[in-house]
Motif scaffolding. Structure first.
Motif, PDB file in Angstrom:
ATOM      1  N   CYS A 288      -8.520 -10.692  42.899  1.00  0.00           N
ATOM      2  CA  CYS A 288      -9.047  -9.933  41.765  1.00  0.00           C
ATOM      3  C   CYS A 288      -9.631 -10.871  40.704  1.00  0.00           C
ATOM      4  O   CYS A 288      -8.954 -11.783  40.220  1.00  0.00           O
ATOM      5  CB  CYS A 288      -7.933  -9.089  41.157  1.00  0.00           C
ATOM      6  SG  CYS A 288      -8.414  -8.217  39.658  1.00  0.00           S
ATOM      7  N   LEU A 289     -10.882 -10.635  40.332  1.00  0.00           N
ATOM      8  CA  LEU A 289     -11.538 -11.474  39.338  1.00  0.00           C
ATOM      9  C   LEU A 289     -10.862 -11.372  37.980  1.00  0.00           C
ATOM     10  O   LEU A 289     -10.888 -12.312  37.186  1.00  0.00           O
ATOM     11  CB  LEU A 289     -13.012 -11.071  39.207  1.00  0.00           C
ATOM     12  CG  LEU A 289     -13.928 -11.424  40.379  1.00  0.00           C
ATOM     13  CD1 LEU A 289     -15.307 -10.807  40.173  1.00  0.00           C
ATOM     14  CD2 LEU A 289     -14.045 -12.928  40.533  1.00  0.00           C
ATOM     15  N   GLY A 290     -10.256 -10.228  37.705  1.00  0.00           N
ATOM     16  CA  GLY A 290      -9.648 -10.010  36.397  1.00  0.00           C
ATOM     17  C   GLY A 290      -8.179 -10.366  36.322  1.00  0.00           C
ATOM     18  O   GLY A 290      -7.497  -9.956  35.367  1.00  0.00           O
ATOM     19  N   ALA A 291      -7.658 -11.142  37.279  1.00  0.00           N
ATOM     20  CA  ALA A 291      -6.223 -11.445  37.307  1.00  0.00           C
ATOM     21  C   ALA A 291      -5.770 -12.144  36.026  1.00  0.00           C
ATOM     22  O   ALA A 291      -4.754 -11.776  35.426  1.00  0.00           O
ATOM     23  CB  ALA A 291      -5.887 -12.294  38.531  1.00  0.00           C
ATOM     24  N   ARG A 292      -6.492 -13.162  35.599  1.00  0.00           N
ATOM     25  CA  ARG A 292      -6.123 -13.887  34.382  1.00  0.00           C
ATOM     26  C   ARG A 292      -6.204 -12.967  33.171  1.00  0.00           C
ATOM     27  O   ARG A 292      -5.298 -12.945  32.334  1.00  0.00           O
ATOM     28  CB  ARG A 292      -7.049 -15.091  34.196  1.00  0.00           C
ATOM     29  CG  ARG A 292      -6.900 -15.846  32.884  1.00  0.00           C
ATOM     30  CD  ARG A 292      -5.650 -16.667  32.841  1.00  0.00           C
ATOM     31  NE  ARG A 292      -5.582 -17.474  31.615  1.00  0.00           N
ATOM     32  CZ  ARG A 292      -4.571 -18.275  31.320  1.00  0.00           C
ATOM     33  NH1 ARG A 292      -3.549 -18.398  32.150  1.00  0.00           N
ATOM     34  NH2 ARG A 292      -4.563 -18.964  30.186  1.00  0.00           N
ATOM     35  N   PHE A 293      -7.262 -12.192  33.076  1.00  0.00           N
ATOM     36  CA  PHE A 293      -7.428 -11.241  31.979  1.00  0.00           C
ATOM     37  C   PHE A 293      -6.226 -10.309  31.914  1.00  0.00           C
ATOM     38  O   PHE A 293      -5.627 -10.095  30.857  1.00  0.00           O
ATOM     39  CB  PHE A 293      -8.718 -10.442  32.185  1.00  0.00           C
ATOM     40  CG  PHE A 293      -9.086  -9.510  31.061  1.00  0.00           C
ATOM     41  CD1 PHE A 293     -10.123  -9.824  30.203  1.00  0.00           C
ATOM     42  CD2 PHE A 293      -8.418  -8.317  30.867  1.00  0.00           C
ATOM     43  CE1 PHE A 293     -10.476  -8.960  29.167  1.00  0.00           C
ATOM     44  CE2 PHE A 293      -8.748  -7.451  29.847  1.00  0.00           C
ATOM     45  CZ  PHE A 293      -9.785  -7.780  28.987  1.00  0.00           C
ATOM     46  N   ALA A 294      -5.842  -9.732  33.066  1.00  0.00           N
ATOM     47  CA  ALA A 294      -4.761  -8.747  33.111  1.00  0.00           C
ATOM     48  C   ALA A 294      -3.426  -9.363  32.719  1.00  0.00           C
ATOM     49  O   ALA A 294      -2.639  -8.742  31.982  1.00  0.00           O
ATOM     50  CB  ALA A 294      -4.674  -8.141  34.511  1.00  0.00           C
ATOM     51  N   GLN A 295      -3.127 -10.573  33.194  1.00  0.00           N
ATOM     52  CA  GLN A 295      -1.839 -11.188  32.888  1.00  0.00           C
ATOM     53  C   GLN A 295      -1.731 -11.577  31.414  1.00  0.00           C
ATOM     54  O   GLN A 295      -0.688 -11.371  30.788  1.00  0.00           O
ATOM     55  CB  GLN A 295      -1.615 -12.400  33.786  1.00  0.00           C
ATOM     56  CG  GLN A 295      -1.369 -12.036  35.246  1.00  0.00           C
ATOM     57  CD  GLN A 295      -1.308 -13.253  36.151  1.00  0.00           C
ATOM     58  OE1 GLN A 295      -2.312 -13.864  36.472  1.00  0.00           O
ATOM     59  NE2 GLN A 295      -0.108 -13.616  36.565  1.00  0.00           N
ATOM     60  N   VAL A 296      -2.801 -12.124  30.865  1.00  0.00           N
ATOM     61  CA  VAL A 296      -2.803 -12.462  29.445  1.00  0.00           C
ATOM     62  C   VAL A 296      -2.698 -11.190  28.612  1.00  0.00           C
ATOM     63  O   VAL A 296      -1.918 -11.113  27.644  1.00  0.00           O
ATOM     64  CB  VAL A 296      -4.064 -13.263  29.077  1.00  0.00           C
ATOM     65  CG1 VAL A 296      -4.199 -13.412  27.563  1.00  0.00           C
ATOM     66  CG2 VAL A 296      -4.040 -14.635  29.737  1.00  0.00           C
ATOM     67  N   GLU A 297      -3.467 -10.180  28.974  1.00  0.00           N
ATOM     68  CA  GLU A 297      -3.457  -8.921  28.234  1.00  0.00           C
ATOM     69  C   GLU A 297      -2.055  -8.300  28.229  1.00  0.00           C
ATOM     70  O   GLU A 297      -1.536  -7.903  27.178  1.00  0.00           O
ATOM     71  CB  GLU A 297      -4.456  -7.947  28.864  1.00  0.00           C
ATOM     72  CG  GLU A 297      -4.492  -6.582  28.199  1.00  0.00           C
ATOM     73  CD  GLU A 297      -5.395  -5.607  28.936  1.00  0.00           C
ATOM     74  OE1 GLU A 297      -5.723  -4.559  28.363  1.00  0.00           O
ATOM     75  OE2 GLU A 297      -5.759  -5.887  30.104  1.00  0.00           O
ATOM     76  N   ALA A 298      -1.435  -8.195  29.401  1.00  0.00           N
ATOM     77  CA  ALA A 298      -0.113  -7.578  29.489  1.00  0.00           C
ATOM     78  C   ALA A 298       0.909  -8.339  28.649  1.00  0.00           C
ATOM     79  O   ALA A 298       1.719  -7.730  27.931  1.00  0.00           O
ATOM     80  CB  ALA A 298       0.334  -7.505  30.948  1.00  0.00           C
ATOM     81  N   ALA A 299       0.902  -9.667  28.722  1.00  0.00           N
ATOM     82  CA  ALA A 299       1.879 -10.465  27.983  1.00  0.00           C
ATOM     83  C   ALA A 299       1.672 -10.356  26.475  1.00  0.00           C
ATOM     84  O   ALA A 299       2.639 -10.207  25.712  1.00  0.00           O
ATOM     85  CB  ALA A 299       1.812 -11.923  28.431  1.00  0.00           C
ATOM     86  N   LEU A 300       0.428 -10.423  26.011  1.00  0.00           N
ATOM     87  CA  LEU A 300       0.166 -10.368  24.574  1.00  0.00           C
ATOM     88  C   LEU A 300       0.435  -8.983  24.002  1.00  0.00           C
ATOM     89  O   LEU A 300       0.953  -8.848  22.885  1.00  0.00           O
ATOM     90  CB  LEU A 300      -1.270 -10.803  24.279  1.00  0.00           C
ATOM     91  CG  LEU A 300      -1.596 -12.278  24.539  1.00  0.00           C
ATOM     92  CD1 LEU A 300      -3.039 -12.590  24.159  1.00  0.00           C
ATOM     93  CD2 LEU A 300      -0.644 -13.200  23.796  1.00  0.00           C
ATOM     94  N   VAL A 301       0.090  -7.944  24.743  1.00  0.00           N
ATOM     95  CA  VAL A 301       0.388  -6.582  24.273  1.00  0.00           C
ATOM     96  C   VAL A 301       1.894  -6.357  24.239  1.00  0.00           C
ATOM     97  O   VAL A 301       2.438  -5.804  23.273  1.00  0.00           O
ATOM     98  CB  VAL A 301      -0.303  -5.535  25.169  1.00  0.00           C
ATOM     99  CG1 VAL A 301       0.191  -4.122  24.831  1.00  0.00           C
ATOM    100  CG2 VAL A 301      -1.817  -5.611  25.006  1.00  0.00           C
ATOM    101  N   LEU A 302       2.601  -6.787  25.282  1.00  0.00           N
ATOM    102  CA  LEU A 302       4.056  -6.660  25.304  1.00  0.00           C
ATOM    103  C   LEU A 302       4.674  -7.387  24.117  1.00  0.00           C
ATOM    104  O   LEU A 302       5.547  -6.846  23.422  1.00  0.00           O
ATOM    105  CB  LEU A 302       4.604  -7.210  26.620  1.00  0.00           C
ATOM    106  CG  LEU A 302       6.129  -7.295  26.738  1.00  0.00           C
ATOM    107  CD1 LEU A 302       6.760  -5.915  26.613  1.00  0.00           C
ATOM    108  CD2 LEU A 302       6.532  -7.958  28.059  1.00  0.00           C
TER     109      LEU A 302
END
Length: 460
Positions: free
Chosen positions: A401-415
């Motif tokens: 998935c091209l957005g893997a880094r985006f998704a992991q950073v997003e989930a951690a920062l939102v959490l």
């Protein structure tokens, strides 16, 4: 291309019905069916999805080999008419040279440097939601997470918040996601494109809404880019400006396809992961207390930034463990071409080879107490190393998935943003997943908010 040294010896799986094969059992309980294939038959099991010959693999060595070979001796499975209506021939479904061209154009928009520039928007959108929440209020967790990630995608993809149009776009994507799930599980999988079931009619209407709004945004961004001295810094602008090696841009239709694919991937998958994360934390008070301690120590009461991401190790471990237990994308198929092999065994051309993150992530061979939420298993000092491709929520190989880094950073920062301001108290009950395009909770998750002082961690 890695080749597994583990021999592959397929065995015959459960008998099915004439013409339908194992479709009925699979459609009734996909996760249970695949788990039984693994537990009752082994790491390589032949079965049939309707008239199609299938092979289900469970060993990480074979999964790694399959995912690495998908561009050489395997093809994308064109089985879902519904999914094709949503994403078109985007980088998700395109093949060969067309796929390589589109990937080269889309990949720069989600590289780590670009993700870094989007982190502020991620935190800001979570802060807006937290500012709206009130101590003692009740919220629908999935809806709230969807509103946050929707706003993030709109800010980073389209450069603004679309208001009511954004809600309509989000509702249309929800309808489309449900249509894909219904088709994968049922008999409509084998219906020709011209047959319009009620679900397909709803999908067509939803896609029309998506197309209308996205094409309008594309036209607005093109006009703005021509008029402005400084171009907006959003994903859509980057897609419009991208050029391949021959200097060719993406066509408006191709931009639409990639934008919608990024929208679905960036919005639905992350909101789903966050929903499951809060469900798991509500049932794990020690893990939640350790999270709050880390947030106090690292952030000292201020909102997180991208520079904090690497220091929020426990936060990252929580996200990673939630993705293990409830991977949004739960099934990956590929179709064998002539000459395909796995583990040194020839795979007949046309065979659909499947692997499932759900079954691999919960395999007791790779994870002790596999059904337990244990973020500590991802710590640097964890005693049991996880085999390569025993955890693969973003796929693997060239089609990761091209957005893997985006998704992991997003989930951690939102959490991190939300957890330092509120406890989300949910009932201590197991919630089964609903199988669709993604793994969603089968029932609504309603939480009671308890406000906390972000500096002290004490109740307000």
């Amino acid at each position: 291309m890695p080749v597994s040294t583990l021999p592959l010896n397929p065995v015959h799986g459960p008998r099915g019905f004439p013409a339908l094969g194992n479709l009925v059992a699979f459609g009734k309980d996909p996760l249970g069916f695949l788990t039984r294939l693994r537990d009752d038959f082994g790491d390589a099991v032949t079965w049939s999805l309707g008239p199609r010959r299938s092979l289900f693999i469970s060993h990480p060595g074979h999964i790694r080999e399959l995912l690495a070979a998908r561009e050489d001796t395997y093809e994308i499975l064109e089985m879902s008419w519904a999914l094709q209506q949503i994403t078109g021939q985007s980088v998700l479904l395109s093949k060969g040279d067309d796929w390589r061209r589109k990937r080269s154009l889309v990949q720069p928009t989600v590289r780590p440097r670009q993700v870094r520039s989007y982190a502020e928007a991620m935190v800001d959108c979570a802060e807006v939601a937290a500012d709206r929440w009130r101590d003692g209020a009740r919220i629908d967790v999935r809806r709230e997470m969807a509103l946050i990630t929707q706003r993030i995608v709109l800010r980073t993809l389209f450069g603004n918040d679309l208001g009511q149009q954004g809600e309509a776009l989000g509702d249309a994507v929800d309808v489309a996601e449900q249509a894909v799930g219904a088709e994968v599980r049922g008999f409509s999988l084998f219906l020709p494109a011209w047959v319009r079931t009620p679900s397909r009619r709803r999908l067509v209407a939803a896609v029309a809404t998506i197309d209308s709004e996205v094409h309008r945004l594309i036209r607005e961004r093109q006009d703005l880019s021509r008029a402005a001295e400084k171009k907006p810094d959003d994903l859509l602008t980057r897609l419009l400006a991208a050029r391949d090696e021959e200097g060719r841009p993406l066509s408006p239709g191709e931009v639409r396809n990639e934008a919608v694919t990024l929208w679905v991937a960036g919005h639905e998958t992350t909101s789903t992961a966050l929903t499951w994360t809060f469900h798991l934390l509500a049932r794990a008070p020690e893990a939640r207390a350790r999270l709050e301690s880390e947030l106090r120590d690292v952030l000292a009461g201020r909102p997180p930034t991208i520079d904090d991401y690497e220091r929020l190790t426990w936060t990252q471990q929580i996200v990673k463990e939630a993705l293990r237990l409830y991977p949004p994308v739960w099934l990956i198929p590929a179709v064998a071409r002539e000459g395909a092999t796995l583990g040194g065994t020839r795979i007949p051309a046309g065979t659909i080879v499947w692997c499932s993150t759900w079954t691999t992530h919960r395999d007791p061979r790779w994870f002790s107490a596999p059904d337990r939420f244990r973020p500590e298993r991802w710590g640097a000092d964890a005693p049991d190393p996880v085999p390569d491709h025993a955890w693969y929520p973003f796929g693997g190989g060239p089609r990761t998935c091209l957005g893997a880094r985006f998704a992991q950073v997003e989930a951690a920062l939102v959490l991190a943003t939300l957890a330092q301001r509120f406890h989300l108290d949910l009932p201590d009950t197991e919630v089964p997943p609903r199988v669709g395009l993604l793994l969603q909770p089968a029932t609504p998750l309603h939480a009671t908010l308890r406000g906390i002082n972000r500096r002290t961690g004490l109740a307000s």
